[in-house]
Design an enzyme around this catalytic site. Sequence first.
Site, PDB file in Angstrom:
ATOM      1  N   LYS A   1      88.987  37.570  49.729  1.00 59.10           N
ATOM      2  CA  LYS A   1      88.338  36.302  50.038  1.00 59.10           C
ATOM      3  C   LYS A   1      88.421  35.411  48.807  1.00 59.10           C
ATOM      4  O   LYS A   1      88.218  35.861  47.685  1.00 59.10           O
ATOM      5  CB  LYS A   1      86.885  36.566  50.439  1.00 59.10           C
TER       6      LYS A   1
ATOM      7  N   ASP B   1      80.604  41.195  52.340  1.00 54.22           N
ATOM      8  CA  ASP B   1      81.373  40.320  51.459  1.00 54.22           C
ATOM      9  C   ASP B   1      80.798  40.480  50.051  1.00 54.22           C
ATOM     10  O   ASP B   1      79.659  40.066  49.791  1.00 54.22           O
ATOM     11  CB  ASP B   1      81.262  38.859  51.897  1.00 54.22           C
TER      12      ASP B   1
ATOM     13  N   LYS C   1      90.546  35.905  53.689  1.00 52.02           N
ATOM     14  CA  LYS C   1      89.496  34.973  54.096  1.00 52.02           C
ATOM     15  C   LYS C   1      89.478  33.799  53.130  1.00 52.02           C
ATOM     16  O   LYS C   1      89.318  33.988  51.917  1.00 52.02           O
ATOM     17  CB  LYS C   1      88.133  35.662  54.121  1.00 52.02           C
TER      18      LYS C   1
END
Length: 253
Positions: free
Chosen positions: A162, A100, A194
């Site tokens: 995300k 991430d 996400k």
Amino acid sequence: MNEHSDADAARALIACLDLTNLNDDCTEADIAALCKRAETPQGRVAAICIWPRFVALARSLAAPELRIATVVNFPHGSDDPERTAKDAAAALSDGADEIDMVIDYRRLADTPGHVERQVRTVKQAVGPKLLKAILETGELATPDLIAQAAQEALAGGADFLKTSTGKTARHASLEAATIMLQAIAAHGGTVGLKASGGIRSFEDARSYRDLVEEFCGTGWAGPEHFRIGASAVLGDFLAVAGGTARATHKATY
């Protein structure tokens, strides 16, 4: 939604949960506890998301099937892309399955194309492993900037978009997720979403799942394409899935 379908939805959300500990005071004991929590009575979470320094430990403790996600260029997003790529490669070598990364969101307005190059550099280091680009949407002042961030991250090869780091005052929002999903659909509809930061309840998480399926179709919001980044919300999921009393969760991540 009736009680039975609520329980089913909660179990499905557990399977999409990136169970997260990115607290500044996280310890090895906390990581051991997180690995245990990931194996719930209602099924395994999608992944745990932890600091890079704990990846090797988690890999030694966790079930082989449990995916380990870690963060790079976190939370500020302004590291040199080559350094971020090296950090990602090191984390993968330690046993991470997913990366991430925070994009350099502060440079979107004045340096078009920088985020695309940044994501591409890191994706080259990550290879076939999963790369989630954190847009930090709460810090982007306009819908146009959110759309630009999404488009550049997608062009750079991100596998997921995300919403947030969970480290700023403004976190995920359904409005930002809608813009991100529009970009994902325009890009071919294969990239995941996400939602992270500020998700405190089963209802919060289900709202994001429902939004994803509104755009992408029923059944699309499985762990391959949809994640929730959170920690304390697992307790609420388990209570709904098991039909037990629910507590009030106030954690932001």
